[in-house]
Design a protein around this motif. Structure first.
Motif, mmCIF file in Angstrom:
data_model
loop_
_atom_site.group_PDB
_atom_site.id
_atom_site.type_symbol
_atom_site.label_atom_id
_atom_site.label_comp_id
_atom_site.label_asym_id
_atom_site.label_seq_id
_atom_site.Cartn_x
_atom_site.Cartn_y
_atom_site.Cartn_z
ATOM 1 N N LYS A 116 -0.421 -0.758 -4.049
ATOM 2 C CA LYS A 116 -0.048 0.185 -2.982
ATOM 3 C C LYS A 116 -1.173 0.269 -1.958
ATOM 4 C CE LYS A 116 3.691 2.545 -4.669
ATOM 5 N NZ LYS A 116 4.937 2.345 -4.008
ATOM 6 N N SER A 121 -2.134 2.166 2.059
ATOM 7 C CA SER A 121 -1.765 3.187 3.039
ATOM 8 C C SER A 121 -1.108 2.518 4.245
ATOM 9 C CB SER A 121 -3.021 3.939 3.485
ATOM 10 O OG SER A 121 -2.747 4.721 4.620
ATOM 11 N N GLY A 122 -0.230 3.256 4.924
ATOM 12 C CA GLY A 122 0.469 2.725 6.093
ATOM 13 C C GLY A 122 -0.451 2.304 7.219
ATOM 14 N N TYR A 178 9.477 -3.541 1.574
ATOM 15 C CA TYR A 178 9.971 -2.410 2.353
ATOM 16 C C TYR A 178 11.487 -2.408 2.288
ATOM 17 C CZ TYR A 178 10.907 0.544 6.417
ATOM 18 O OH TYR A 178 11.370 1.531 7.245
ATOM 19 N N TYR A 200 -0.471 7.092 13.813
ATOM 20 C CA TYR A 200 0.437 6.228 13.057
ATOM 21 C C TYR A 200 0.203 4.773 13.435
ATOM 22 C CZ TYR A 200 3.246 6.322 17.344
ATOM 23 O OH TYR A 200 3.661 6.210 18.650
ATOM 24 N N PHE A 242 4.422 3.719 10.462
ATOM 25 C CA PHE A 242 3.863 4.177 9.196
ATOM 26 C C PHE A 242 2.754 5.170 9.488
ATOM 27 C CE2 PHE A 242 5.466 -0.056 7.976
ATOM 28 C CZ PHE A 242 6.209 0.280 6.853
ATOM 29 N N ARG A 243 2.794 6.334 8.850
ATOM 30 C CA ARG A 243 1.727 7.327 8.968
ATOM 31 C C ARG A 243 0.720 7.079 7.852
ATOM 32 N NH1 ARG A 243 2.725 10.366 13.009
ATOM 33 N NH2 ARG A 243 4.836 10.800 13.674
ATOM 34 N N SER A 244 -0.439 7.684 7.935
ATOM 35 C CA SER A 244 -1.472 7.459 6.911
ATOM 36 C C SER A 244 -1.022 7.958 5.543
ATOM 37 C CB SER A 244 -2.788 8.111 7.316
ATOM 38 O OG SER A 244 -2.598 9.494 7.512
ATOM 39 N N ASP A 256 1.995 7.631 4.372
ATOM 40 C CA ASP A 256 2.971 6.671 3.823
ATOM 41 C C ASP A 256 2.241 5.576 3.051
ATOM 42 O OD1 ASP A 256 4.896 8.079 5.226
ATOM 43 O OD2 ASP A 256 4.875 6.704 6.933
ATOM 44 N N THR A 257 2.852 5.146 1.948
ATOM 45 C CA THR A 257 2.284 4.013 1.218
ATOM 46 C C THR A 257 3.346 2.932 1.094
ATOM 47 O OG1 THR A 257 2.897 4.940 -0.929
ATOM 48 C CG2 THR A 257 0.666 5.399 -0.140
ATOM 49 N N VAL A 258 2.892 1.689 1.121
ATOM 50 C CA VAL A 258 3.788 0.540 0.942
ATOM 51 C C VAL A 258 3.208 -0.361 -0.137
ATOM 52 C CG1 VAL A 258 4.754 0.525 3.275
ATOM 53 C CG2 VAL A 258 2.672 -0.741 2.815
#
Length: 187
Positions: free
Chosen positions: A2, A4-5, A16, A37, A55-57, A59-61
């Motif tokens: 994972k 961070s965005g 995604y 973002y 993606f904001r901070s 959010d995780t991907v």
């Protein structure tokens, strides 16, 4: 893994909405009001769709790990490309659109990296820079400043790029495959 965005970078492969996406461009934006973002332009590696996502901070991907294997380009068969595994000599046929804008830079015998996801090839990576020959270059316009004036030129593979004024027809140059830009003169 994972991430961070705001840690997404071009070239990253992320998971995604149930698909595998390759990040093409990013733009970090800090509006006057609200949180920062990352505006991310990405392409789906399974079906070729493109999308833009913010993606904001917070959010995780999921960053996807791909297996890479060295292959050699053998020949083109219609709109399919044939590659050979360097170790097993096994041949694999892939659609040419997997290369995208880098397709004209593929040369016979070129060493490439195939990225595999679940043992299925999803992208082909060419060397970052290649050597090419200028077959046509515009004449230099007198009076242009030498500092930042570039002129159009055509490479032996048909791609048009901008080169410095001192580069003429028949000159061998180094080209960045993914930016399609002039890097320097070949030695």
């Amino acid at each position: 893994m994972k991430i961070s965005g705001v840690d997404i970078r071009p070239g990253n492969i992320i998971e995604y909405e149930g698909g595998i996406w390759k990040v093409a461009k990013i733009q970090h934006t800090q509006p006057g009001k609200g949180g920062a973002y990352m505006q991310v332009e990405m392409k789906n590696l399974q079906d070729g769709r493109k999308t833009n996502v913010r993606f904001r901070s917070a959010d995780t991907v999921e960053k996807v790990r791909l297996d890479t294997e060295e292959y050699q380009f053998l020949y083109e068969d219609g709109d399919m490309l044939v590659f050979m595994d360097q170790n097993t000599y096994e041949q694999i046929t892939l659609p040419s659109d997997l290369l995208g804008d880098a397709r004209p830079f593929l040369q016979d015998g070129m060493q490439v990296k195939l990225e595999l996801w679940e043992e299925k090839p999803i992208s082909v990576e060419l060397p970052a820079q290649i050597e090419a020959e200028i077959v046509e270059a515009d004449a230099v316009v007198k009076g242009q400043t030498a500092s930042s004036s570039y002129k159009p030129a055509v490479l032996d593979n048909g791609v048009r790029i901008m080169v410095p004024p001192h580069i003429g027809s028949g000159t061998r140059i180094i080209v960045d495959v993914y930016d399609q830009s002039y890097v320097g003169k070949a030695s």
